[in-house]
Design a protein around this motif. Structure first.
Motif, mmCIF file in Angstrom:
data_model
loop_
_atom_site.group_PDB
_atom_site.id
_atom_site.type_symbol
_atom_site.label_atom_id
_atom_site.label_comp_id
_atom_site.label_asym_id
_atom_site.label_seq_id
_atom_site.Cartn_x
_atom_site.Cartn_y
_atom_site.Cartn_z
ATOM 1 N N ALA A 100 -8.717 2.078 10.164
ATOM 2 C CA ALA A 100 -8.364 1.352 8.954
ATOM 3 C C ALA A 100 -7.565 2.281 8.065
ATOM 4 N N VAL A 101 -6.940 1.700 7.053
ATOM 5 C CA VAL A 101 -6.209 2.524 6.088
ATOM 6 C C VAL A 101 -6.728 2.176 4.704
ATOM 7 N N ALA A 102 -6.831 3.202 3.844
ATOM 8 C CA ALA A 102 -7.403 2.995 2.518
ATOM 9 C C ALA A 102 -6.609 3.741 1.465
ATOM 10 N N ASP A 103 -6.323 3.062 0.365
ATOM 11 C CA ASP A 103 -5.784 3.704 -0.835
ATOM 12 C C ASP A 103 -6.797 3.433 -1.933
ATOM 13 N N ILE A 104 -7.545 4.437 -2.345
ATOM 14 C CA ILE A 104 -8.572 4.209 -3.369
ATOM 15 C C ILE A 104 -8.367 5.224 -4.473
ATOM 16 N N LEU B 37 -15.149 2.646 7.992
ATOM 17 C CA LEU B 37 -16.520 2.526 7.480
ATOM 18 C C LEU B 37 -16.518 1.952 6.060
ATOM 19 N N VAL B 38 -15.590 2.440 5.230
ATOM 20 C CA VAL B 38 -15.489 1.927 3.867
ATOM 21 C C VAL B 38 -15.156 0.431 3.896
ATOM 22 N N TRP B 39 -14.218 0.068 4.754
ATOM 23 C CA TRP B 39 -13.826 -1.337 4.885
ATOM 24 C C TRP B 39 -15.040 -2.201 5.260
ATOM 25 N N LEU B 40 -15.804 -1.722 6.263
ATOM 26 C CA LEU B 40 -17.015 -2.432 6.684
ATOM 27 C C LEU B 40 -17.972 -2.605 5.514
ATOM 28 N N MET C 186 0.837 -1.204 0.000
ATOM 29 C CA MET C 186 0.000 0.000 0.000
ATOM 30 C C MET C 186 0.877 1.261 0.000
ATOM 31 N N SER C 187 0.218 2.421 0.058
ATOM 32 C CA SER C 187 0.939 3.689 -0.022
ATOM 33 C C SER C 187 1.789 3.918 1.227
ATOM 34 N N VAL D 261 -7.435 -6.994 -18.358
ATOM 35 C CA VAL D 261 -6.897 -5.739 -17.821
ATOM 36 C C VAL D 261 -7.417 -5.618 -16.384
ATOM 37 N N TYR D 262 -6.482 -5.484 -15.437
ATOM 38 C CA TYR D 262 -6.879 -5.420 -14.031
ATOM 39 C C TYR D 262 -7.359 -4.016 -13.683
ATOM 40 N N LYS D 263 -8.566 -3.947 -13.113
ATOM 41 C CA LYS D 263 -9.078 -2.657 -12.625
ATOM 42 C C LYS D 263 -8.829 -2.593 -11.129
ATOM 43 N N ASP D 264 -7.802 -1.850 -10.761
ATOM 44 C CA ASP D 264 -7.442 -1.761 -9.345
ATOM 45 C C ASP D 264 -8.394 -0.807 -8.649
ATOM 46 N N LYS D 265 -9.282 -1.372 -7.813
ATOM 47 C CA LYS D 265 -10.267 -0.531 -7.130
ATOM 48 C C LYS D 265 -9.722 0.015 -5.818
ATOM 49 N N GLY D 266 -8.477 -0.336 -5.506
ATOM 50 C CA GLY D 266 -7.889 0.199 -4.284
ATOM 51 C C GLY D 266 -7.635 -0.869 -3.251
ATOM 52 N N SER D 267 -7.005 -0.473 -2.172
ATOM 53 C CA SER D 267 -6.644 -1.415 -1.113
ATOM 54 C C SER D 267 -7.136 -0.898 0.225
ATOM 55 N N LEU D 268 -7.523 -1.842 1.063
ATOM 56 C CA LEU D 268 -8.019 -1.519 2.396
ATOM 57 C C LEU D 268 -7.394 -2.477 3.392
#
Lengths: 433, 433
Positions: free
Chosen positions: A364-368, A380-383, A215-216, A349-356
């Motif tokens: 939580a941590v999110a890269d979207i 909340l996004v993770w949930l 992740m970032s 083609v992979y569509k990377d929707k991000g990582s949680l």
């Protein structure tokens, strides 16, 4: 032995009922093929929540769904609980514990297991967490050690029983370490009046300079900060050198007395017998082209964690995460339909929707996309993402709501030692297959 | 070894965290005693719903609650997960796997296990269902046999795999047979397109002339009618004479080829070592007086299934059901408080609130007071009583609602073979303790 429906239509055999295999089979619904799925378990596992089972926060059964149930309405589908023994690519057959099954198209979606990098001591004495029986073994071991710690008068033994070490600071290791820290903070003194939170120690040992390296930078730094605030002792840039079930040595000079070491330090593809060694690349993954075709074959495919789709765009393959497996499964379904119809397949083609990754309650941590955010909103996004994915697999929404309620009330009512885990006659050989 | 809080107050040691032990401990909350509970499991089991776990209708974890969790707010309570090895009634100590523990008052609430009446063949080859690991073993065995049946080409073997025999027509046997019949009607052809409901057979063999003999004639007749309508083949007045894992012989001349025989034909008290044989009566129950005192002792008590309170009003003791255990536990708590204060204890009087047994969806039988009713309304009452009791033990209401939803939608999403049950190297020795 009769396996599959023998309808005369082209037969697609899928090995593995994980995210990739299940989505492939679903997207072949109504297609002019016969789909046969093989899995050694009769259930699909929702792996992202296994660590919640391991610490007793959710019910074991709520992260697993009977595979047959997922496909009750799909007429061109059949399932067989069988272990694959060998693939005969010249005869187009798969040998299983139930007998041989012929394929016209074969999809290997066997996923990944734990990689101990050849270290037999670690394989023997540490606990992996890649499937449900393994998560339940961890649950039993943690609880048994707490019970023992509550009664021992030997302080050194008590400290060893209350020292939990997670090896590997990827998403799984970070989530497990965070969950253990929450257990320490919220549950320990409530349920074990003889124990105090400060008696318990959670360590996280990672070989790389940072946590969740995929992740970032921001996510990595914030994850470390969250964990440190929760009391987790983090070592970066270290390797575990030995563990005998009692004493753990780390190459930064630290020696720990511990009865629980959890191994989340690596994965390797579960490559079936019969796949030539020359197509197996780093991490025991099967090399495929952009159509998911195993190198050198026309009708053998590999998707998900077991596959390394090596193309100029992805020279190391794609990350071993659920979205890749799901997308490759859906994409392969479309391509198989095209191939059967005689039209040309399309490149993936992979569509990377991000990582949680979640560290704990509200954390939580999110890269979207280009967004980087951490904390309550990321949680909340993770949930939300997990509720939606889980609900998509079955009508488990109510159970999941129950889990959220537990999560808010800080209760974890599933701390049950149902199958006693014998950690005297250590360890991983005990795991049910 | 330090066990218990050593507060100097009189110490009540309770062996067993079932209905009786848990209610006894709860009703001692705030009393001027120290309560120590010992159990070999770390959880309380809601036994009335074990058969639902066995057929995969509810999650295994939702019928179990961590004992520590039930008592987090009770200051005079402590729990130890330990197996009792021996009771030393002269020294007032209990020897356990964790060491010795002293008692001033001892309550034996160990419940009942399966009674094979000394038949080692039945003990070896049939499946009991008195605890959660046993229920999960049954779940695994049923599902494994269905998987095998779906692929075998040997019709005789398929029939044996699809022949399920319940031995014992008490409430447990009737409920299990009914649940198996519902599985046959609602699930089999949906999930196993290669199998047809008529391939499956459910038998119920009972030694007495009628089913659920403890209930009214009306309940018994109606239960038999419900089961027969659902396709269960019922033999009354019979005994099973032999079973070798393949062939079952019944003394009415019937021979059945079956791979699954469930033993619900009897229970026996789990009497700890150290209790004199002369106070152990029929069914391995410990004889007590009307104050739950074990005959010949002043400070040793027995309650629930393990106790036979033999008085002029109850010459054979009370039935081995949850309400008796709960009432005896609550009553003993009051008496211990009286004894500690130096006042006289009161005799126990059982308040029979009635009996319920469920046979299937919308089908139950009820004897409540002088009322006898069967069918949908009895089933609603059964649901209500179980929701209330279960909810009283923990905040499992949401899970239970989920189960009701499943029940209405006829889905059973917990058909998971998590711990593979090896029925080649038969059988009960495999059961986790």
């Amino acid at each position: 032995m009769y396996l599959g429906k023998s309808t005369g239509k082209p037969r697609v055999v899928i090995i593995g009922g994980g995210f990739g295999g299940v989505n492939l089979a679903r997207k072949l619904k109504g297609a002019d093929v016969e789909v046969v799925m093989l899995d050694k378990h009769n259930y699909h596992t929702f792996q992202p929540l296994l660590y919640q089972v391991a610490i007793g926060a959710i019910e074991s059964d709520s992260v697993a769904f009977p595979i047959r149930r997922l496909f009750t309405k799909q007429k061109n589908f059949s399932f067989h609980m069988a272990e694959v023994l060998n693939i005969n690519t010249t005869g187009n057959t798969v040998s299983t514990t139930l007998g041989d099954v012929h394929y016209d198209y074969l999809a290997i979606a066997t996923g990944a297991g734990t990689n101990f990098f050849g270290n037999q001591q670690m394989e023997h004495f540490t606990m992996p967490m890649k499937n449900l029986p393994e998560a339940l073994n961890i649950r039993s071991l943690i609880l048994q050690n707490l019970e023992k710690a509550a009664v021992t008068t030997d302080l050194s033994e008590r400290n060893a029983l209350l020292t939990f070490v997670v090896v590997g600071g990827g998403p799984t290791g970070v989530e497990l370490a965070g969950a253990l820290a929450e257990m320490q903070i919220n549950m320990l003194c409530k349920d074990y009046p003889d124990l105090k939170p400060e008696h318990m120690k959670v360590y996280l040992a990672e070989g790389k300079p940072k946590l969740i390296a995929a992740m970032s930078e921001q996510a990595s730094v914030k994850a470390k900060q969250f964990l440190t605030e929760m009391g987790v002792i983090i070592y970066n840039d270290v390797h575990v050198t030995s563990y005998n079930g009692f004493d753990l040595e780390i190459d930064n000079g630290v020696s720990l007395k511990t009865r629980s070491v959890f191994w989340a330090a690596g994965v390797r593809g579960e490559v079936p017998q019969g796949i030539p060694q020359n197509v197996v690349v780093r991490g025991a993954r099967i090399q495929t082209d952009e159509f998911s075709r195993v190198r050198g074959f026309e009708n053998v495919f590999a998707i998900g964690d077991v596959a390394a789709m090596i193309t100029p765009q992805s020279p190391n393959g794609h990350p071993g995460v659920a979205p890749v497996a799901i997308q490759q499964g859906g994409h392969l379904a479309k391509n198989i339909i095209k191939i059967v119809k005689g039209t040309a397949p399309e490149a993936f083609v992979y569509k990377d929707k991000g990582s949680l990754a979640t560290i704990g309650r509200n954390k939580a941590v999110a890269d979207i996309g280009k967004l980087r955010f951490q904390g309550f909103f990321a949680w909340l996004v993770w949930l939300f993402v997990h509720i939606m994915t889980l609900a998509g697999f079955s009508n488990k929404l109510v159970v999941f709501c129950n889990w959220i309620i537990n999560y808010f009330t800080k209760n974890t009512d599933n701390r049950l030692i149902i199958h006693y885990f014998n950690n005297e006659t250590m360890m991983t050989e005990q795991v049910a297959k």
